[in-house]
Scaffold this motif. Structure first.
Motif, mmCIF file in Angstrom:
data_model
loop_
_atom_site.group_PDB
_atom_site.id
_atom_site.type_symbol
_atom_site.label_atom_id
_atom_site.label_comp_id
_atom_site.label_asym_id
_atom_site.label_seq_id
_atom_site.Cartn_x
_atom_site.Cartn_y
_atom_site.Cartn_z
ATOM 1 N N UNK A 35 0.868 -1.173 0.000
ATOM 2 C CA UNK A 35 0.000 0.000 0.000
ATOM 3 C C UNK A 35 0.906 1.224 0.000
ATOM 4 N N UNK A 36 0.789 2.036 -1.013
ATOM 5 C CA UNK A 36 1.678 3.187 -1.196
ATOM 6 C C UNK A 36 1.643 4.114 0.015
ATOM 7 N N UNK A 37 2.844 4.385 0.558
ATOM 8 C CA UNK A 37 3.044 5.269 1.702
ATOM 9 C C UNK A 37 2.332 4.783 2.965
ATOM 10 N N UNK A 38 2.076 3.496 3.045
ATOM 11 C CA UNK A 38 1.465 2.904 4.241
ATOM 12 C C UNK A 38 2.245 1.639 4.594
ATOM 13 N N UNK A 39 3.399 1.832 5.232
ATOM 14 C CA UNK A 39 4.286 0.706 5.509
ATOM 15 C C UNK A 39 3.643 -0.336 6.412
ATOM 16 N N UNK A 40 2.825 0.114 7.365
ATOM 17 C CA UNK A 40 2.204 -0.822 8.294
ATOM 18 C C UNK A 40 1.153 -1.702 7.616
ATOM 19 N N UNK A 41 0.722 -1.304 6.443
ATOM 20 C CA UNK A 41 -0.276 -2.083 5.712
ATOM 21 C C UNK A 41 0.339 -2.818 4.521
ATOM 22 N N UNK A 42 1.662 -2.869 4.466
ATOM 23 C CA UNK A 42 2.358 -3.538 3.371
ATOM 24 C C UNK A 42 3.009 -4.815 3.884
ATOM 25 N N UNK A 43 2.886 -5.892 3.102
ATOM 26 C CA UNK A 43 3.362 -7.204 3.534
ATOM 27 C C UNK A 43 4.158 -7.858 2.411
ATOM 28 N N UNK A 44 5.342 -8.350 2.758
ATOM 29 C CA UNK A 44 6.139 -9.088 1.781
ATOM 30 C C UNK A 44 5.523 -10.448 1.486
ATOM 31 N N UNK A 45 4.922 -11.061 2.496
ATOM 32 C CA UNK A 45 4.242 -12.351 2.311
ATOM 33 C C UNK A 45 2.920 -12.334 3.065
ATOM 34 N N UNK A 46 1.888 -12.788 2.391
ATOM 35 C CA UNK A 46 0.555 -12.888 2.990
ATOM 36 C C UNK A 46 -0.111 -14.116 2.378
ATOM 37 N N UNK A 47 -0.356 -15.130 3.204
ATOM 38 C CA UNK A 47 -0.836 -16.413 2.690
ATOM 39 C C UNK A 47 -2.355 -16.413 2.519
ATOM 40 N N UNK A 48 -2.794 -17.030 1.441
ATOM 41 C CA UNK A 48 -4.217 -17.297 1.232
ATOM 42 C C UNK A 48 -4.546 -18.589 1.969
ATOM 43 N N UNK A 49 -5.594 -18.575 2.791
ATOM 44 C CA UNK A 49 -5.891 -19.769 3.587
ATOM 45 C C UNK A 49 -6.638 -20.816 2.766
ATOM 46 N N UNK A 50 -6.943 -21.951 3.404
ATOM 47 C CA UNK A 50 -7.575 -23.068 2.700
ATOM 48 C C UNK A 50 -8.977 -22.731 2.208
ATOM 49 N N UNK A 51 -9.588 -21.704 2.795
ATOM 50 C CA UNK A 51 -10.913 -21.266 2.347
ATOM 51 C C UNK A 51 -10.824 -20.249 1.212
ATOM 52 N N UNK A 52 -9.588 -19.858 0.859
ATOM 53 C CA UNK A 52 -9.403 -18.915 -0.242
ATOM 54 C C UNK A 52 -9.457 -17.462 0.169
ATOM 55 N N UNK A 53 -9.300 -17.178 1.462
ATOM 56 C CA UNK A 53 -9.414 -15.800 1.935
ATOM 57 C C UNK A 53 -8.104 -15.305 2.537
ATOM 58 N N UNK A 54 -7.990 -13.990 2.640
ATOM 59 C CA UNK A 54 -6.926 -13.356 3.408
ATOM 60 C C UNK A 54 -7.582 -12.453 4.441
ATOM 61 N N UNK A 55 -6.874 -12.216 5.526
ATOM 62 C CA UNK A 55 -7.365 -11.297 6.547
ATOM 63 C C UNK A 55 -6.481 -10.064 6.511
ATOM 64 N N UNK A 56 -7.058 -8.941 6.066
ATOM 65 C CA UNK A 56 -6.255 -7.744 5.853
ATOM 66 C C UNK A 56 -6.626 -6.672 6.869
ATOM 67 N N UNK A 57 -5.620 -6.011 7.471
ATOM 68 C CA UNK A 57 -5.893 -4.980 8.475
ATOM 69 C C UNK A 57 -6.851 -3.910 7.956
ATOM 70 N N UNK A 58 -7.770 -3.497 8.811
ATOM 71 C CA UNK A 58 -8.771 -2.459 8.552
ATOM 72 C C UNK A 58 -9.875 -2.914 7.600
ATOM 73 N N UNK A 59 -9.610 -3.918 6.803
ATOM 74 C CA UNK A 59 -10.602 -4.388 5.833
ATOM 75 C C UNK A 59 -11.281 -5.660 6.320
ATOM 76 N N UNK A 60 -10.502 -6.536 6.963
ATOM 77 C CA UNK A 60 -11.052 -7.795 7.448
ATOM 78 C C UNK A 60 -10.852 -8.920 6.454
ATOM 79 N N UNK A 61 -11.742 -9.891 6.501
ATOM 80 C CA UNK A 61 -11.621 -11.075 5.650
ATOM 81 C C UNK A 61 -12.047 -10.746 4.224
ATOM 82 N N UNK A 62 -11.181 -11.106 3.282
ATOM 83 C CA UNK A 62 -11.435 -10.810 1.872
ATOM 84 C C UNK A 62 -11.225 -12.082 1.063
ATOM 85 N N UNK A 63 -12.162 -12.378 0.172
ATOM 86 C CA UNK A 63 -12.003 -13.529 -0.716
ATOM 87 C C UNK A 63 -10.938 -13.213 -1.760
ATOM 88 N N UNK A 64 -9.892 -14.039 -1.801
ATOM 89 C CA UNK A 64 -8.797 -13.817 -2.749
ATOM 90 C C UNK A 64 -8.790 -14.852 -3.865
#
Length: 204
Positions: A35-64
């Motif tokens: 996320x541009x100019x938002x280091x705390x919201x930037x991740x080098x690795x973020x795994x998609x779980x077995x249900x196909x979702x990610x949990x992203x700060x401030x947004x919550x669970x998102x289908x990926x």
């Protein structure tokens, strides 16, 4: 069955594809999110779980799973921009792919299902199966592929590809490769038996 130029029109090598290959995120893929100019919201690795979702700060669970990286970027931008960040700029990348597999069958040393990460080619896929056998008919290698819900096949000459006389076609997740005369005949007959159910008999 398409061969020669017709085969390459159906299944081109990577450098002749019109535009980048559309990749859809799969379960257990590992993503990067910036996320541009938002280091705390930037991740080098973020795994998609077995249900196909990610949990992203401030947004919550998102289908990926099932989305392209651009589609997921747009969804995260919408979630962040709705309340938290003004005009967020999000870039999603795929660090590693867990869900892309290709089947290599017929006259190869080790037939089986192999994982591929990103783009792969016919030669690379054959190498994963430890190469062809001594009795393989390398001039008759078929790639089967589902395209827009239809099953297609194209015939390639592995000898010409190795000698640099023909391009090395791109192999995608879900493809089935059948090497050698006996394997090709068997796979082709299997296809013809299934074709009336698939309603794609005329695709060959």
């Amino acid at each position: 069955m398409p061969r020669g130029e017709a085969a390459y029109r159906l299944m081109p090598p990577p450098d002749t594809v019109n535009g980048p290959q559309v990749y859809r995120i799969g379960v257990l893929d590992v993503l990067s999110v910036r996320v541009f100019q938002e280091e705390e919201l930037s991740f080098e690795t973020l795994a998609v779980d077995a249900a196909g979702t990610i949990n992203f700060p401030l947004v919550g669970e998102v289908q990926a799973a099932g989305k392209t990286p651009i589609e997921l970027s747009d969804e995260l931008e919408a979630g962040l921009g709705s309340r938290f960040i003004r005009n967020p700029q999000v870039v999603v990348g795929v660090v590693s792919s867990a869900g892309q597999r290709v089947t290599v069958d017929g006259s190869v040393a080790e037939p089986g299902v192999y994982e591929i990460a990103g783009n792969s080619s016919l030669l690379e896929s054959i190498a994963r199966a430890q190469g062809t056998t001594n009795v393989a008919s390398e001039k008759e290698v078929i790639i089967f592929r589902m395209i827009d819900g239809q099953r297609y096949g194209a015939l390639f000459d592995l000898r010409q590809i190795r000698e640099g006389k023909a391009p090395d076609p791109e192999v995608l997740g879900g493809d089935r490769i059948v090497v050698g005369l006996s394997g090709v005949k068997s796979a082709y007959q299997d296809f013809l038996r299934a074709a009336p159910l698939l309603n794609v008999f005329t695709r060959f």
